[in-house]
Motif scaffolding. Structure first.
Motif, PDB file in Angstrom:
ATOM      1  N   UNK A 197       0.853  -1.191   0.000  1.00  0.00           N
ATOM      2  CA  UNK A 197       0.000   0.000   0.000  1.00  0.00           C
ATOM      3  C   UNK A 197       0.889   1.242   0.000  1.00  0.00           C
ATOM      4  N   UNK A 198       0.257   2.417  -0.001  1.00  0.00           N
ATOM      5  CA  UNK A 198       1.042   3.643   0.201  1.00  0.00           C
ATOM      6  C   UNK A 198       1.001   4.086   1.666  1.00  0.00           C
ATOM      7  N   UNK A 199       0.746   3.124   2.559  1.00  0.00           N
ATOM      8  CA  UNK A 199       0.596   3.474   3.978  1.00  0.00           C
ATOM      9  C   UNK A 199       1.886   3.962   4.626  1.00  0.00           C
ATOM     10  N   UNK A 200       3.047   3.604   4.043  1.00  0.00           N
ATOM     11  CA  UNK A 200       4.271   4.150   4.628  1.00  0.00           C
ATOM     12  C   UNK A 200       4.175   5.674   4.673  1.00  0.00           C
ATOM     13  N   UNK A 201       3.699   6.253   3.576  1.00  0.00           N
ATOM     14  CA  UNK A 201       3.641   7.715   3.470  1.00  0.00           C
ATOM     15  C   UNK A 201       2.539   8.297   4.348  1.00  0.00           C
ATOM     16  N   UNK A 202       1.362   7.665   4.322  1.00  0.00           N
ATOM     17  CA  UNK A 202       0.249   8.210   5.101  1.00  0.00           C
ATOM     18  C   UNK A 202       0.545   8.108   6.602  1.00  0.00           C
ATOM     19  N   UNK A 203       1.106   6.987   7.013  1.00  0.00           N
ATOM     20  CA  UNK A 203       1.442   6.837   8.442  1.00  0.00           C
ATOM     21  C   UNK A 203       2.523   7.838   8.853  1.00  0.00           C
ATOM     22  N   UNK A 204       3.532   7.969   7.988  1.00  0.00           N
ATOM     23  CA  UNK A 204       4.638   8.870   8.318  1.00  0.00           C
ATOM     24  C   UNK A 204       4.127  10.295   8.521  1.00  0.00           C
ATOM     25  N   UNK A 254      -1.952   7.333  -4.815  1.00  0.00           N
ATOM     26  CA  UNK A 254      -1.445   5.956  -4.813  1.00  0.00           C
ATOM     27  C   UNK A 254      -1.040   5.483  -6.208  1.00  0.00           C
ATOM     28  N   UNK A 255      -1.737   5.951  -7.269  1.00  0.00           N
ATOM     29  CA  UNK A 255      -1.381   5.520  -8.630  1.00  0.00           C
ATOM     30  C   UNK A 255       0.009   6.005  -9.019  1.00  0.00           C
ATOM     31  N   UNK A 257       2.382   6.756  -6.972  1.00  0.00           N
ATOM     32  CA  UNK A 257       3.324   5.952  -6.184  1.00  0.00           C
ATOM     33  C   UNK A 257       3.572   4.601  -6.862  1.00  0.00           C
ATOM     34  N   UNK A 258       2.494   3.901  -7.231  1.00  0.00           N
ATOM     35  CA  UNK A 258       2.660   2.576  -7.837  1.00  0.00           C
ATOM     36  C   UNK A 258       3.505   2.661  -9.117  1.00  0.00           C
ATOM     37  N   UNK A 259       3.227   3.655  -9.955  1.00  0.00           N
ATOM     38  CA  UNK A 259       4.000   3.809 -11.200  1.00  0.00           C
ATOM     39  C   UNK A 259       5.465   4.088 -10.923  1.00  0.00           C
ATOM     40  N   UNK A 260       5.724   5.023 -10.035  1.00  0.00           N
ATOM     41  CA  UNK A 260       7.109   5.410  -9.746  1.00  0.00           C
ATOM     42  C   UNK A 260       7.846   4.272  -9.039  1.00  0.00           C
ATOM     43  N   UNK A 261       7.145   3.604  -8.127  1.00  0.00           N
ATOM     44  CA  UNK A 261       7.795   2.495  -7.424  1.00  0.00           C
ATOM     45  C   UNK A 261       8.169   1.393  -8.411  1.00  0.00           C
ATOM     46  N   UNK A 262       7.246   1.047  -9.285  1.00  0.00           N
ATOM     47  CA  UNK A 262       7.475  -0.017 -10.253  1.00  0.00           C
ATOM     48  C   UNK A 262       8.732   0.260 -11.080  1.00  0.00           C
ATOM     49  N   UNK A 263       8.857   1.489 -11.561  1.00  0.00           N
ATOM     50  CA  UNK A 263      10.023   1.849 -12.387  1.00  0.00           C
ATOM     51  C   UNK A 263      11.309   1.823 -11.569  1.00  0.00           C
ATOM     52  N   UNK A 264      11.268   2.367 -10.368  1.00  0.00           N
ATOM     53  CA  UNK A 264      12.482   2.445  -9.544  1.00  0.00           C
ATOM     54  C   UNK A 264      12.921   1.065  -9.061  1.00  0.00           C
ATOM     55  N   UNK A 265      11.951   0.218  -8.728  1.00  0.00           N
ATOM     56  CA  UNK A 265      12.301  -1.118  -8.236  1.00  0.00           C
ATOM     57  C   UNK A 265      12.868  -1.972  -9.377  1.00  0.00           C
ATOM     58  N   UNK A 266      12.282  -1.856 -10.566  1.00  0.00           N
ATOM     59  CA  UNK A 266      12.819  -2.575 -11.731  1.00  0.00           C
ATOM     60  C   UNK A 266      14.252  -2.117 -12.012  1.00  0.00           C
ATOM     61  N   UNK A 267      14.487  -0.819 -11.912  1.00  0.00           N
ATOM     62  CA  UNK A 267      15.837  -0.283 -12.121  1.00  0.00           C
ATOM     63  C   UNK A 267      16.808  -0.836 -11.073  1.00  0.00           C
ATOM     64  N   UNK A 268      16.373  -0.870  -9.824  1.00  0.00           N
ATOM     65  CA  UNK A 268      17.203  -1.407  -8.738  1.00  0.00           C
ATOM     66  C   UNK A 268      17.656  -2.844  -9.048  1.00  0.00           C
TER      67      UNK A 268
END
Ligand code: HIF
Length: 288
Positions: A197-204, A254-255, A257-268
């Motif tokens: 989820x994007x809960x890391x950000x909302x909780x923070x 959240x969308x 986040x999902x797009x950016x995370x997907x690209x960054x994690x694939x790059x990692x």
């Protein structure tokens, strides 16, 4: 011998693996009601990231290509404490699919973890080839959770990420938990550690975080309940103004986040990997 060598199978090992089947078999390993919060997904994500996050763009060393995380001394580095559990869980699949490399297996396990816990699809390519212990990276390439924004930037800039990508990656701390017997820190980041989820950000952003009163290393807990935690390095994303812009963006969208995370994690997962030219890019469908 000429005749004999002519008849040898010249197909490279990585081409002999049905990765869709491996994906399915990894997914079948996730659930275990007796392990942590019921899923190996989070620790698979951490394994994939620690296998990859040793990359140094200047010397072009480290990264997931050699899967050196499975060898001492790298396997014994403090940051990797507990990841033997994930490697052991995956080992039967290395035996079943003899032609898969450990580098491909560990990174694919990270993709499965993200996707099967409800995260975005993550593009992935096969073709990493394993290296021996002499290719292990020196200790200190993975981040120290006790430090702040400068350190986090040093570590991720060394890999070749920018502030937005770093802020997108850190959302993975919605998954899983800290274990006192691994890192010394304690607790999950939110109430649903087996759902991406994007809960890391909302909780923070939404909670008041106070230092935990205990004998352990400095960490933060949410003020009303004390049930959730933040590492000092996590808190840096709230206090650092440039990181905070993206934290606010991902908390409300959240969308994106999902797009950016997907690209960054694939790059990692691809840092430092020289893929065979004909390696296809997979986008696996999550199982039902
Ligand atoms: Fe983690 N991370 N990480 N991390 N991490 C822990 C656990 C997980 C950092 C420190 C820790 C990323 C960045 C950073 C996951 C995934 C990612 C733990 C607890 C620590 C201390 C380990 C334990 O005790 O079991 C630091 C300092 C980072 C830089 C900010 C990545 C972005 C968030 C790159 C990333 O993908 C996951 C998943 C876990 C949970 C593992 C589990 O066993 O549940």
């Amino acid at each position: 011998w000429y005749f004999y060598s002519k008849q040898q199978d010249e197909t490279p090992a990585w081409k002999k693996v049905n990765y869709q089947n491996v994906y399915k078999d990894i997914a079948d390993l996730l659930e275990d009601e007796n392990y942590d919060d019921g899923s190996y997904g989070p620790v698979f994500v951490r394994l994939a990231w620690h296998a990859s996050g040793t990359y140094d763009k200047k010397t072009r060393t480290g990264g997931s290509a050699g899967a050196t995380i499975r060898h001492a001394p790298e396997s014994e580095h403090g940051a990797n404490a507990g990841l033997n559990v994930a490697r052991r869980r995956l080992e039967p699949l290395k035996q079943k699919y003899r032609n898969i490399s450990y580098g491909d297996l560990y990174t694919l396990a990270g993709v499965v973890g993200v996707q099967e816990l409800g995260g975005p699809t993550v593009q992935w390519r096969p073709g990493r080839s394993d290296k021996q212990a002499d290719a292990c990276t020196p200790d200190g390439r993975l981040p120290d959770a006790a430090q702040g924004a400068d350190h986090v930037r040093d570590i991720f800039y060394r890999m070749g990420f920018d502030d937005r990508e770093i802020a997108a990656l850190v959302g993975a701390h919605a998954l899983g938990r800290c274990h006192t017997y691994r890192s010394g820190f304690d607790g999950p980041w939110n109430a649903s550690p087996t759902v991406f989820t994007n809960f890391f950000y909302t909780e923070l952003l939404e909670n008041t975080w106070v230092p935990k009163k205990w004998d352990g290393p400095k960490q933060f807990v949410d003020k009303p309940t004390g049930a959730f935690m933040m590492l000092p390095a996590d808190m840096a994303f709230k206090t650092d103004p440039r990181f905070r812009t993206y934290i606010e963006l991902y908390a409300r969208d959240q969308d994106t986040f999902f797009n950016d995370f997907s690209a960054a994690f694939a790059k990692l997962l691809e840092l430092g990997v020289k893929f065979p030219e004909d390696a296809p890019t997979y986008r696996f469908k999550p199982l039902d």
